[in-house]
Design a protein around this motif. Sequence first.
Motif, mmCIF file in Angstrom:
data_model
loop_
_atom_site.group_PDB
_atom_site.id
_atom_site.type_symbol
_atom_site.label_atom_id
_atom_site.label_comp_id
_atom_site.label_asym_id
_atom_site.label_seq_id
_atom_site.Cartn_x
_atom_site.Cartn_y
_atom_site.Cartn_z
ATOM 1 N N ALA A 343 0.673 -8.523 4.225
ATOM 2 C CA ALA A 343 0.761 -9.976 4.425
ATOM 3 C C ALA A 343 1.820 -10.333 5.466
ATOM 4 O O ALA A 343 1.651 -11.278 6.240
ATOM 5 C CB ALA A 343 1.076 -10.666 3.092
ATOM 6 N N GLN A 344 2.917 -9.572 5.505
ATOM 7 C CA GLN A 344 4.014 -9.887 6.421
ATOM 8 C C GLN A 344 3.991 -9.049 7.699
ATOM 9 O O GLN A 344 4.856 -9.232 8.565
ATOM 10 C CB GLN A 344 5.354 -9.673 5.705
ATOM 11 C CG GLN A 344 5.545 -10.553 4.480
ATOM 12 C CD GLN A 344 6.831 -10.250 3.738
ATOM 13 O OE1 GLN A 344 7.575 -9.344 4.113
ATOM 14 N NE2 GLN A 344 7.101 -11.005 2.686
ATOM 15 N N SER A 345 3.019 -8.117 7.814
ATOM 16 C CA SER A 345 2.952 -7.207 8.971
ATOM 17 C C SER A 345 4.295 -6.519 9.195
ATOM 18 O O SER A 345 4.808 -6.432 10.320
ATOM 19 C CB SER A 345 2.521 -7.972 10.239
ATOM 20 O OG SER A 345 1.241 -8.514 10.086
ATOM 21 N N SER A 346 4.897 -6.057 8.093
ATOM 22 C CA SER A 346 6.234 -5.484 8.156
ATOM 23 C C SER A 346 6.222 -4.061 7.614
ATOM 24 O O SER A 346 5.260 -3.611 6.977
ATOM 25 C CB SER A 346 7.212 -6.335 7.337
ATOM 26 O OG SER A 346 6.815 -6.357 5.971
ATOM 27 N N ALA A 347 7.303 -3.346 7.870
ATOM 28 C CA ALA A 347 7.462 -1.999 7.337
ATOM 29 C C ALA A 347 7.715 -2.059 5.831
ATOM 30 O O ALA A 347 8.139 -3.088 5.298
ATOM 31 C CB ALA A 347 8.609 -1.291 8.047
ATOM 32 N N TYR A 348 7.444 -0.974 5.157
ATOM 33 C CA TYR A 348 7.700 -0.921 3.718
ATOM 34 C C TYR A 348 8.257 0.434 3.355
ATOM 35 O O TYR A 348 8.116 1.425 4.073
ATOM 36 C CB TYR A 348 6.426 -1.230 2.927
ATOM 37 C CG TYR A 348 5.325 -0.195 3.027
ATOM 38 C CD1 TYR A 348 5.269 0.887 2.151
ATOM 39 C CD2 TYR A 348 4.330 -0.296 4.008
ATOM 40 C CE1 TYR A 348 4.257 1.829 2.231
ATOM 41 C CE2 TYR A 348 3.319 0.655 4.106
ATOM 42 C CZ TYR A 348 3.286 1.713 3.210
ATOM 43 O OH TYR A 348 2.290 2.649 3.304
ATOM 44 N N GLU A 349 8.919 0.457 2.197
ATOM 45 C CA GLU A 349 9.496 1.684 1.670
ATOM 46 C C GLU A 349 9.447 1.588 0.157
ATOM 47 O O GLU A 349 9.816 0.560 -0.419
ATOM 48 C CB GLU A 349 10.937 1.849 2.152
ATOM 49 C CG GLU A 349 11.607 3.100 1.634
ATOM 50 C CD GLU A 349 13.031 3.231 2.181
ATOM 51 O OE1 GLU A 349 13.790 4.046 1.622
ATOM 52 O OE2 GLU A 349 13.366 2.520 3.147
ATOM 53 N N VAL A 350 8.992 2.624 -0.493
ATOM 54 C CA VAL A 350 8.838 2.579 -1.941
ATOM 55 C C VAL A 350 9.012 3.992 -2.501
ATOM 56 O O VAL A 350 8.621 4.979 -1.868
ATOM 57 C CB VAL A 350 7.457 1.997 -2.326
ATOM 58 C CG1 VAL A 350 6.327 2.833 -1.792
ATOM 59 C CG2 VAL A 350 7.342 1.825 -3.834
ATOM 60 N N GLU A 351 9.657 4.070 -3.652
ATOM 61 C CA GLU A 351 9.795 5.320 -4.386
ATOM 62 C C GLU A 351 9.001 5.197 -5.681
ATOM 63 O O GLU A 351 9.139 4.197 -6.401
ATOM 64 C CB GLU A 351 11.266 5.626 -4.681
ATOM 65 C CG GLU A 351 12.080 5.938 -3.436
ATOM 66 C CD GLU A 351 13.519 6.319 -3.772
ATOM 67 O OE1 GLU A 351 13.854 6.326 -4.980
ATOM 68 O OE2 GLU A 351 14.299 6.614 -2.842
ATOM 69 N N PHE A 352 8.185 6.195 -5.986
ATOM 70 C CA PHE A 352 7.323 6.126 -7.161
ATOM 71 C C PHE A 352 7.023 7.540 -7.641
ATOM 72 O O PHE A 352 7.318 8.537 -6.967
ATOM 73 C CB PHE A 352 6.025 5.381 -6.827
ATOM 74 C CG PHE A 352 5.268 5.971 -5.671
ATOM 75 C CD1 PHE A 352 4.248 6.896 -5.866
ATOM 76 C CD2 PHE A 352 5.587 5.599 -4.355
ATOM 77 C CE1 PHE A 352 3.568 7.436 -4.795
ATOM 78 C CE2 PHE A 352 4.912 6.141 -3.279
ATOM 79 C CZ PHE A 352 3.892 7.068 -3.493
#
Length: 856
Positions: A343-352
Amino acid sequence: MISRINQLKIGPRLSLSFAVIVLLMLVGNGLLVWQFFLVSQQSDRVAAFGRELAAVSLFQSDILSFDASLDLLAKSENLDALRPEAGRLRSILAADSESVRDALAHLPSDVPGDTAVLPTVEAVKITLPPQLDAVIALGMASDWDAVRLRLANEKAPLEASTSELVRNVQRQVSDELAQSVVQHERLKRRILLIVPSTVLVTLLASTFLVVVVTSSISAPLRQLMRGSTALARGDFDHQVQLSGNDELAHLGAVFNETTTKLRELYQKVQSSEAHLTEAQRLTHMASWVWQVADRSTLHLSDEWYRIYGFDPRKGMPPWEERLQRVHPEDRGEWQRTIERAIAQSSAYEVEFRILLPDGKLKWVRTVGHPVLSPAGELVQFVGSSMDITERKHAEEEFQQLVDFVRHIITVLSPNGKITYANRVAREYTGLTIDEYRSVDVIARVIHPNDIERMRAVRERGLSANHPFEIEARTVGKDGLCRWFLYRYNPLRDEHGQITRWYVAGTDIDDRKRAEERLQQENVALRQEIGRASMFEEIVGASQPLKAVLSQIDKVAPTDSTVLITGETGTGKELIARAVHKRSERSEHAFISVNCAAFAPTLISSELFGHEKGAFTGAMQRRVGRFELADGGTIFLDEVGELPPDTQVALLRVLQEREFERVGGTQSIKVDVRVISATNRDLNAAVANGSFRSDLFYRLQVFPIEIPPLRERREDIPLLVEYFIDRYARKSGKTIRHVNKKTLQLLQSYPWPGNIRELQNVIERSVILCESDVFSIDESWLHLPLPETESKRHVELPRRLEVQEKNIIEEALKASRGRVFGPTGAAAKLGIPRSTLESKIKSLKIDKNRFRTIPES
């Protein structure tokens, strides 16, 4: 020639072509201009002969006209008319002669004119006047027959000579006209020859140059296009063959060199892919690319298959199958992170966590970066996934160790979200680990006055990716608030990327309390400096002022309380400061308090301080002015305005040197010298019960009365000089003299506002002064009226003031000193509370004395 042109660069080729075309056009136009110049010369020749013909014809017509006129006069035997006519003929002959001479002078130099024209005209001009004189002489002798005979004999030769002149000139004009016609015909033929020839030559030259230049450019371009097509197909062996030293040849050389380097790079990339695959396996770092539109996968590295437990021989797994590997407890957060990034056309980072088919659990850290189209639309995500299971196990062991640290410790993700809080943090705030991860911790545990500041500093620090710290009040689970210093330190991986933030909170409440006290002391000192006296030193040499200074010298070394009285604006605070500076307490604080500047409910808190929660708005403990003045001097200005309860507390400080904060129970001892001041009559206040007599006597151990300015008029010149120098330097002006009339006016004015009023008048005058002579506007000073007239002007206002004062006092008496409320004096009088308060102050009514009146 063509080879020479091809050796030039493209810019010079085009410039040469343009120059040749312009040169050919200039040659053709130059030939046309030359032909038109020849025709213009021929026209000028015809015009010059025309002017000669006109002058000669005019000469002939004038001669014939005069002959006819003279014949008529001779026949009429009119001698009187004959004389002026003869004179007029002489002047006209002279003018015609000049006209003919001028026409002959403007004939072209290369064309011979008729040489008989000018001599003939000159001969007529010379011979005709004597003959006219002879005719007039015959007329005077009345021999009119001889006159007519003589005129007849002269007429024929004149007509013949002038007619011959006209014919000769007409012949010349005809010849020139004929030549002009021939010249025009010749011009037409030449133009018909020059224009087509010029156009044809220019067209041929242009065509030739266009063909040569175009062929020299298009052929290399075709080779470059073929080379580009081969390069797009992946043929790195294709080379272009271009000769010369122009831009295209240079571009061909660059193309060949680039192709060679691309071939070498392609070979290196092919040899590096195996190394990259091995590096990903060793670092547990996988790469991937997926399409946003349909969530289809474009690339998955070998290490990705190994981390997620998929078989690469079965092809790329679909999106849904990949999602099923995410642990059910982390799946929602994983999906929300992806949708937010889209939605924001942005980078993401997630730990799962991921759950493998064999039941084994792994921790994965995924970082994705958006890929945008030229139009700015999100197309793909490119990123990496890393197996962090070992790191997570190490963190769990580390967290067990951190729980034993006696500081608040929290761990944040790179985006600032709390992932862990140690036991001390949980016990102090009362929040659980899940609450730390899910709620807005700052809003829950940070003091409301520090939330906005902490959010701003935290956001800037996390964005800067550097260590930073914040001081903030933190609310514990028991509701008590303590100051903590939070230090933020980032942890980076081998690539310099932040993997998490560690935050350590240290209890600094005791230090902050000490700093706040010191800060409050500094604030009070700065306020006192800001409210410094209206001038830095006592100015004057009058006897009343010397008496006051003598009293200061005597009382200053002692610790006796001093009561300074005098009208407003006389400098009571300045006297108090002088006493302090000459005392043994001069090295300690001088604290000034204007008792009339605070509401009755706040003056006690200002003087003695208050404890936290003592009243509404008391968010924390406050140190009072008496504590700040410990060891020094406190100056109570307008002491007569103190309410009764504060008077009791002040009396206790004077007698026992101790007090209690508002809302407190602990006695605080202080060593403070008290200097008070008032412009009220405290004896009258004691008499009417609004001021305690025992307090009055304690304050008036050593009274000092400051004389008003009207009683020390001899000091006015010194004060005027002092203030002029002060404000002139401040405004950058130079004032050398004081107007004598102005000085007399200042000394004659009674100064009801005393030195403060004098200071304000001089400051305003210096601002408006435009010369080096100081003067003031007389309209600023309202001199008193004569005694009889003054009484007449003042009598009615005073009567009205007394009447208004009586009405307000009756209302206060009925309400027992209460101003506001349903039974207050303001309600009884039907006026606003603020208006009544203002009138009570202006009329100097002591409302406190009505509070002791018993109900009837």
